[in-house]
Every structure is written in structure tokens, then in C-alpha cells.
Design an enzyme around this catalytic site. Structure first.
Site, PDB file in Angstrom:
ATOM      1  N   ARG A  22      23.469  49.605 -18.249  1.00 54.29           N
ATOM      2  CA  ARG A  22      22.772  50.887 -18.141  1.00 54.29           C
ATOM      3  C   ARG A  22      21.473  50.752 -17.353  1.00 54.29           C
ATOM      4  NH1 ARG A  22      26.114  50.736 -22.320  1.00 54.29           N
ATOM      5  NH2 ARG A  22      26.938  52.641 -23.293  1.00 54.29           N
ATOM      6  N   GLY A  78      35.217  47.600 -19.070  1.00 56.94           N
ATOM      7  CA  GLY A  78      35.456  48.965 -19.510  1.00 56.94           C
ATOM      8  C   GLY A  78      34.208  49.813 -19.401  1.00 56.94           C
ATOM      9  N   ASP A 112      32.209  45.631 -31.857  1.00 55.64           N
ATOM     10  CA  ASP A 112      32.508  44.464 -31.027  1.00 55.64           C
ATOM     11  C   ASP A 112      32.458  43.156 -31.812  1.00 55.64           C
ATOM     12  OD1 ASP A 112      33.021  45.859 -28.705  1.00 55.64           O
ATOM     13  OD2 ASP A 112      30.951  45.784 -28.009  1.00 55.64           O
ATOM     14  N   ARG A 159      35.718  37.978 -26.454  1.00 54.87           N
ATOM     15  CA  ARG A 159      35.290  37.906 -27.858  1.00 54.87           C
ATOM     16  C   ARG A 159      36.312  37.162 -28.719  1.00 54.87           C
ATOM     17  NH1 ARG A 159      30.648  40.439 -27.286  1.00 54.87           N
ATOM     18  NH2 ARG A 159      30.565  42.394 -26.103  1.00 54.87           N
TER      19      ARG A 159
END
EC number: 2.5.1.19
Length: 432
Positions: free
Chosen positions: A28, A95, A317, A390
Site C-alpha cells: 500500500r 493476490g 494469514d 506460509r
């Protein structure tokens, strides 16, 4: 990808570390700094594969982004001067890049094509395309659901939208598109999801209101954007692997400094506390993106837990490695309301259960989560990250419960979010 990595680490784990910058915030920060005309500096960004894809795309749009030691210097001509790209904008495995830029490029009205790797090609985009189309975005996917996404110029309208899922990526795609609308946009969330887009809009001088589960943007909010410097805190999703590693490895005592503890992201801390884990926060800072140092010590006799409702998006997550933690509890734990795990890099409900069960743990996948029984590492079967970063790191942490080395295929998937993960884990072993 490297075919196989042998993980041979034993405890106790001891020492003090920092983890890489937060992935969500780095994405971001790059996007907002690129939109603002002028120079912004991003300190301690995550320079993993995902965030590099975001950087690559804005460079193609005409933004100068320089890497300088532990910072990025973003010198942008501003969004009005962006170039029309003459090649496909490649999002790799990200994503976040794909979904947020679907909204941003639709808002900008830049003719473009977004496409990722094989994994991204399997992840549904309809949850993003539906609200964007209701905003009059001219965006289409393959079978209206998958990448590549083809974006053409249009005039974006404001909407009043009730979220279908608790997804920060969907919410953020709408918010980025709304920056260019002549009408206000109102979003009603189902549950609280991570709010980095909202806090970082404000940091870059973009007005936005958030109260409870309602978020409101003003018309043409993009006109207020200004360049800004931003310090990226350590990623709590990366810290989670060391939190769990210390909790389950006898004799361990680990401190992680400068970790982001935004309350919309800190579900793992709540979960560990509910399970009776020995975890302490200190050196806490306040502000839009609060941070803390976290000390974690080995904790036997962890209590079982039910993870559901609003706790799930706050730890989405981290749930694979939390599932591993739950195998070390004294009773059966459950994870519910976690359908979002199905649309990550892999279906993480299935991959978590499949890979841990291969090692002898006892997990049952359900339609929306997992049932996790107290269980131990029993066999040194070769396991596979399935190119999911992950899952790869979770399996490396699981190896701490084994007396023998563990082989993990496609382990270099961890570079997506945590380059240097294994050396950092070994550093704690050596200090122990």
C-alpha cells in the site's frame, strides 16, 4: 523452484530478532507513494517477490523507485502523468497486487492487462469484479472470474456496498477505485478486516471516515493526496512463525522487536493469550500503526481453543501455523468461519491438514476450517509447500518437533514474504 530443502534445526531457540517489514503495508505504501506527485521514502519495506511485482508495475507506469539500503525512494510524476503500459502487468504470485490494482487501474481508467502466475490464475476474482463493475468499471476476466484481467477506461461511480466476505483485499480494491469517483462510496463490512488501507490513506492526506463496520470516502478524494514518508513495522504474519516456534520448543526464549500490532491484525496474540501461552508485549508505541516488542517463552500444557467469528479475519494469514500450535494443546481445538483460507495461494484448509497429517499430526479439514487433535510428530515423510510461502514456513516450524531432519519440497516459496527466513531461524538455534 528448488526441489527440496532439508530442515535440520533443534531447540532451544534463544535470542532477539526483527522480522521483515509488513507485506500488506509495503504494498500500500508503494501504491500511495506512486500516486502522489513528489518524493516519498518508505523505510524498512519488505522486498520479497510479491512487493517487487507491485514496484515493477509502477515503474512501467512511469514512477522512479530506487532501492537504497533499507529504504525505497519513490519519485513520482503523479497519477495524472502515468503512462499507458504497452505490455501485460505481471503480478506474479501476489493476490494483493492483483486485486488492489484491479481497483486502482479501473479508477485511473488506464487501459491495461493484469496477469499473474499459475497460482493466481486459479484464484477467483469475481468477489472483486462484482463491486468494481457496480462502480461502472470496465473490467473483465477469463470466464468473468479469473486472470488475466482486462481493464479499459470508464467513469467510476460511487456505490453503497455491503461486503459479502470479510476481505481486506476486496474492501481495498473498492476504496482505491473510489478515489476517482465524483460520488461518495460507503462500504459496510461483515466483520472487521485489516484496516491498513484506511490508516494509510490518512497518512498520505486522503480523507476517509471509518466508524464501526462502516467506511465512507468523499468524492474525488484523490485530489488531496500528498507524498509522505512511511516507516513499515515488522510483519506480524512473519513474526507468527517465531512466536509458535518458541512456544512449542522446550527451553526457548525469543524476543521479536518492532512488530506491527494493529488490532485488526493481532489475532495471533489474542489466541496465544487465550491458550495460556507465555507471551509479553513491551516497548509499545501508539498511533495509526502501533508496534511492540514481543517476548515469547516455551509453554507446555497449552489450552485448546475455539477460533471463530471476528477473531478469524484478525488472524487469517496465521491460521496454518496456529493450527500447528493447536496440535500441542491438551485438548481438541477448532477453527471455524475460515472459508477465506480456500482462496489463498493454496486451499490452506486442505494443505495445512494434508501436510501436517503426513508428519503424523491429527487434523480434520471441514468446509470452513479445521478440527485439531492433540498429536505429535511421528514420521519424517517428505512434505511440500505446494508453492505456498506460509505453508513452507509452517512446515519448517513443525520440524522443531522432530528429532530428525525434515525434507520440504519447493521451500523457496518462502521468498514471497520472508527472504532469509531459514537463516534467521538458525540464528536463534545457534544463540540457544
Amino acid at each position: 523452484m528448488v526441489n527440496e530443502q532439508i530442515i535440520d534445526i533443534s531447540g532451544p531457540l534463544k535470542g532477539e530478532i526483527e522480522v521483515p517489514g509488513d507485506k500488506s503495508m509495503t504494498h500500500r505504501a508503494i501504491m500511495l507513494a506512486s500516486l502522489a506527485e513528489g518524493v516519498s521514502t518508505i523505510y524498512k519495506p519488505l522486498l520479497g517477490e510479491d512487493c517487487r511485482r507491485t514496484m515493477d508495475i509502477f515503474r512501467l507506469l512511469g514512477v522512479d523507485i530506487k532501492e537504497d539500503e533499507d529504504k525505497l525512494v519513490v519519485n513520482s510524476p503523479g497519477y495524472k502523468a502515468f503512462k499507458t503500459p504497452h505490455q501485460v502487468l505481471y503480478t506474479g504470485n501476489s493476490g494483493t497486487t492483483t486485486r488492489l490494482l484491479a481497483g486502482l487501474l479501473s479508477g485511473l481508467g488506464i487501459e491495461s492487462v493484469l496477469s499473474g502466475d499459475v497460482s493466481i490464475g486459479k484464484r477467483p476474482m469475481d468477489r472483486v469484479l462484482r463491486p468494481l463493475k457496480s462502480m461502472n468499471a470496465n473490467i473483465e476476466g477469463i470466464e468473468d472470474n479469473y486472470t488475466p484481467l482486462i481493464i479499459k477506461p470508464s467513469v467510476i461511480k460511487g456505490i453503497n456496498y455491503k461486503m459479502e466476505v470479510a476481505s481486506a483485499q476486496v474492501k481495498s480494491a473498492i476504496l482505491f477505485a473510489s478515489l476517482f469517483s465524483k460520488e461518495a462510496t460507503i462500504i459496510k463490512e461483515l466483520d472487521v478486516s485489516r484496516n491498513h488501507t484506511e490508516t494509510m490513506f490518512r497518512h498520505f492526506n486522503i480523507p476517509i471516515e471509518a466508524e464501526g463496520l462502516s467506511i465512507t470516502t468523499i468524492p474525488e478524494a484523490i485530489r488531496y493526496i500528498k507524498p509522505a514518508d512511511f516507516h513499515v513495522p515488522g510483519d506480524i504474519s512473519s513474526a507468527a512463525f517465531f512466536i509458535v516456534a518458541a512456544l512449542i520448543t522446550p527451553g526457548s526464549d525469543v524476543t521479536i522487536h518492532n512488530v506491527g500490532i494493529n488490532p485488526t491484525r493481532s489475532g495471533i496474540i489474542d489466541i496465544v493469550e487465550k491458550m495460556g501461552g507465555n507471551i509479553q508485549l513491551f516497548n509499545q508505541t501508539t498511533g495509526a500503526e502501533p508496534t511492540a516488542s514481543i517476548r515469547i517463552q516455551y509453554t507446555p500444557m497449552l489450552q485448546p481453543i475455539k477460533i471463530e467469528g471476528e477473531l478469524v479475519p484478525k488472524a487469517i494469514d496465521e491460521l496454518p501455523v496456529i493450527a500447528l500450535l493447536c496440535t500441542q494443546a491438551v485438548g481438541t481445538s477448532t477453527i471455524k468461519d475460515a472459508e477465506e483460507l480456500k482462496v489463498k495461494e493454496t486451499n490452506r484448509i486442505d494443505t495445512t491438514a494434508d501436510m501436517l497429517n503426513l508428519l503424523g499430526f491429527e487434523l480434520q479439514p471441514t468446509n470452513d476450517g479445521l478440527i485439531i487433535h492433540p498429536s505429535e510428530f511421528k514420521t519424517n515423510a517428505t512434505v511440500d509447500s505446494l508453492t505456498d510461502h506460509r505453508i513452507g514456513m509452517m512446515l519448517a516450524v513443525a520440524s522443531l518437533l522432530s528429532s530428525e531432519p525434515v525434507k520440504i519440497k519447493q521451500f523457496d516459496a518462502v521468498n514471497v514474504s520472508f527472504p532469509g527466513f531459514l537463516p534467521k531461524l538458525k540464528l536463534l538455534e545457534n544463540e540457544g
